[in-house]
Design a protein around this motif. Sequence first.
Motif, PDB file in Angstrom:
ATOM      1  N   HIS A   1      -6.363   0.279  -2.329  1.00 29.93           N
ATOM      2  CA  HIS A   1      -7.516   1.113  -1.971  1.00 29.93           C
ATOM      3  C   HIS A   1      -7.132   2.352  -1.157  1.00 29.93           C
ATOM      4  O   HIS A   1      -7.979   3.220  -0.937  1.00 29.93           O
ATOM      5  N   LEU A   2      -5.893   2.423  -0.715  1.00 28.49           N
ATOM      6  CA  LEU A   2      -5.550   3.433   0.286  1.00 28.49           C
ATOM      7  C   LEU A   2      -5.659   4.856  -0.254  1.00 28.49           C
ATOM      8  O   LEU A   2      -6.226   5.735   0.407  1.00 28.49           O
ATOM      9  N   ARG A   3      -5.140   5.102  -1.438  1.00 36.01           N
ATOM     10  CA  ARG A   3      -5.170   6.467  -1.968  1.00 36.01           C
ATOM     11  C   ARG A   3      -6.604   6.943  -2.156  1.00 36.01           C
ATOM     12  O   ARG A   3      -6.952   8.078  -1.797  1.00 36.01           O
ATOM     13  N   ALA A   4      -7.461   6.078  -2.698  1.00 37.38           N
ATOM     14  CA  ALA A   4      -8.864   6.461  -2.880  1.00 37.38           C
ATOM     15  C   ALA A   4      -9.551   6.676  -1.539  1.00 37.38           C
ATOM     16  O   ALA A   4     -10.397   7.564  -1.408  1.00 37.38           O
ATOM     17  N   ALA A   5      -9.186   5.857  -0.547  1.00 30.16           N
ATOM     18  CA  ALA A   5      -9.787   6.029   0.774  1.00 30.16           C
ATOM     19  C   ALA A   5      -9.407   7.378   1.369  1.00 30.16           C
ATOM     20  O   ALA A   5     -10.266   8.095   1.909  1.00 30.16           O
ATOM     21  N   LEU A   6      -8.141   7.753   1.269  1.00 31.79           N
ATOM     22  CA  LEU A   6      -7.710   9.050   1.787  1.00 31.79           C
ATOM     23  C   LEU A   6      -8.427  10.190   1.069  1.00 31.79           C
ATOM     24  O   LEU A   6      -8.864  11.167   1.696  1.00 31.79           O
ATOM     25  N   ASP A   7      -8.568  10.061  -0.240  1.00 29.69           N
ATOM     26  CA  ASP A   7      -9.280  11.096  -0.996  1.00 29.69           C
ATOM     27  C   ASP A   7     -10.751  11.179  -0.584  1.00 29.69           C
ATOM     28  O   ASP A   7     -11.374  12.245  -0.701  1.00 29.69           O
ATOM     29  N   ASN A   8     -11.292  10.045  -0.090  1.00 29.75           N
ATOM     30  CA  ASN A   8     -12.692  10.011   0.331  1.00 29.75           C
ATOM     31  C   ASN A   8     -12.859  10.307   1.821  1.00 29.75           C
ATOM     32  O   ASN A   8     -13.958  10.189   2.365  1.00 29.75           O
ATOM     33  N   GLY A   9     -11.745  10.657   2.495  1.00 24.74           N
ATOM     34  CA  GLY A   9     -11.849  11.097   3.882  1.00 24.74           C
ATOM     35  C   GLY A   9     -11.791  10.012   4.928  1.00 24.74           C
ATOM     36  O   GLY A   9     -12.325  10.179   6.034  1.00 24.74           O
ATOM     37  N   VAL A  10     -11.108   8.902   4.637  1.00 27.31           N
ATOM     38  CA  VAL A  10     -10.960   7.842   5.628  1.00 27.31           C
ATOM     39  C   VAL A  10      -9.588   7.195   5.447  1.00 27.31           C
ATOM     40  O   VAL A  10      -9.091   7.083   4.321  1.00 27.31           O
ATOM     41  N   ALA A  11      -8.957   6.804   6.561  1.00 30.47           N
ATOM     42  CA  ALA A  11      -7.627   6.200   6.509  1.00 30.47           C
ATOM     43  C   ALA A  11      -7.627   4.865   7.244  1.00 30.47           C
ATOM     44  O   ALA A  11      -8.354   4.673   8.224  1.00 30.47           O
ATOM     45  N   PHE A  12      -6.804   3.938   6.753  1.00 27.45           N
ATOM     46  CA  PHE A  12      -6.587   2.648   7.410  1.00 27.45           C
ATOM     47  C   PHE A  12      -5.139   2.258   7.157  1.00 27.45           C
ATOM     48  O   PHE A  12      -4.416   2.921   6.412  1.00 27.45           O
ATOM     49  N   VAL A  13      -4.711   1.156   7.771  1.00 24.51           N
ATOM     50  CA  VAL A  13      -3.354   0.653   7.563  1.00 24.51           C
ATOM     51  C   VAL A  13      -3.421  -0.651   6.778  1.00 24.51           C
ATOM     52  O   VAL A  13      -4.027  -1.622   7.253  1.00 24.51           O
ATOM     53  N   PRO A  14      -2.839  -0.717   5.588  1.00 20.22           N
ATOM     54  CA  PRO A  14      -2.758  -2.007   4.878  1.00 20.22           C
ATOM     55  C   PRO A  14      -2.015  -3.031   5.737  1.00 20.22           C
ATOM     56  O   PRO A  14      -1.060  -2.704   6.458  1.00 20.22           O
ATOM     57  N   GLY A  15      -2.443  -4.284   5.647  1.00 16.35           N
ATOM     58  CA  GLY A  15      -1.907  -5.297   6.541  1.00 16.35           C
ATOM     59  C   GLY A  15      -0.612  -5.939   6.120  1.00 16.35           C
ATOM     60  O   GLY A  15       0.085  -6.524   6.961  1.00 16.35           O
ATOM     61  N   ALA A  16      -0.226  -5.870   4.852  1.00 12.68           N
ATOM     62  CA  ALA A  16       0.930  -6.615   4.368  1.00 12.68           C
ATOM     63  C   ALA A  16       2.213  -6.330   5.147  1.00 12.68           C
ATOM     64  O   ALA A  16       2.985  -7.260   5.421  1.00 12.68           O
ATOM     65  N   PRO A  17       2.517  -5.061   5.540  1.00  9.72           N
ATOM     66  CA  PRO A  17       3.778  -4.823   6.247  1.00  9.72           C
ATOM     67  C   PRO A  17       3.889  -5.500   7.612  1.00  9.72           C
ATOM     68  O   PRO A  17       4.991  -5.596   8.156  1.00  9.72           O
ATOM     69  N   PHE A  18       2.777  -5.967   8.177  1.00  7.65           N
ATOM     70  CA  PHE A  18       2.834  -6.620   9.478  1.00  7.65           C
ATOM     71  C   PHE A  18       3.341  -8.062   9.379  1.00  7.65           C
ATOM     72  O   PHE A  18       3.534  -8.715  10.409  1.00  7.65           O
TER      73      PHE A  18
END
Length: 402
Positions: free
Chosen positions: A347-364
């Motif tokens: 979902h990250l790329r679409a979120a950035l294109d829609n003006g919102v950012a978050f951190v996916p949890g898997a790398p933690f």
Amino acid sequence: MVQPAPPPPPAARLAGVGSSPVRDLLALVSSAKHGDLVSFAGGLPAPELFDSHGLRDAFDSVLRDDPRRALQYSPTEGDPRLSDWIAARHTGRGLPTDPAQVIVTTGSQQGLSLVAAALLDPGDTVLVEEPGYLAALQCFRLAGARVATVATDDDGTDPDALAEAVQRHRPKLLYLVPTFQNPTGRTLPHERRAAIAAVAARHGLWIVEDDPYSELRYAGAPLPSLAAYDGAADRTVVLGSMSKVMSPGMRLGWVRAPEPLRPSLAVAKQAADLHTSTIDQAAAAVYLAEADFPAHIDRLCAAYRPRRDAMLAGLPDALPPGSTWTRPQGGMFVWVRLPEGADAQSHLRAALDNGVAFVPGAPFYAERPDPATLRLSFTTHTPEEIGKGLARLGAVLTRRTG
């Protein structure tokens, strides 16, 4: 003409240490084309809450009154005035501390690196929470340690799981963020702190207690440091930081260590950078002596509390049915799990294109990533901006999971 030989490759220990996905994402966010981006990605303090006037006055005072000292080399262990303040702050919060136990560091991240240098040999095992702090995983892997995980639940690290993991892995060190943990926001309750201290004492285990967030409490009563519990005083290293409560740009942190460990940490510090910035330490010492620091903390909490509340209030409408999330009493983060089978990264790329950012949890996750998780930080936006960002995130998650 003799063809020159290529230089040797980088150290092999770097091969298994990747760049931080959070730092990479922050670089991506800073270059995002959306002019009205709402970023829940970084664990950043709100810049409008920096006491820039007070800090400027402190730097002016240092350069006016004692420029030769402020611009010179200084002791490895740190400015004595700052060490005195740190020791008094710990003591006032229920952890009696002598200034001789304190080493000032270039951010608490350096403190973690010094602990790794002082305590870990290649091949040693470190136990970490799952999920846990990304930069700690980098640090331990760079030291050549083997990272193993301990199961957590809604109250953080499970002492029974810890005891089993200690038996299985024979670790040298346990790393925890017990208060408002990064990334989950969870806090270890009193009973678990006591139980974890008992496990460490029984098995001869070092504890590293990373404590950058505990000043930022919005509900509930403060809890003692792990170092204050029976059996933990001689084996707990506490990492502290000014980054979340004063200024991350000054890069000031510290290590509070048992007395026998301090000389080894000082040698590691000398090898790393000789000493932390003299002028930044001096300015911090002046600032903390003259400012009303408890009032400053109160102002931070008064600003962050409604931001946390706005995020928690908006999540039910923003997230798809079946999602769960933490409800932190302080700190900077809310941890979200989307419905089973979801992949937050997708979902990250679409979120950035829609003006919102978050951190996916898997790398933690050090061992078993959960792709359905994500981390949201609420500190850098107003409640109104948080509402707007969650609406944008909800539109993306609904569109792609509906």
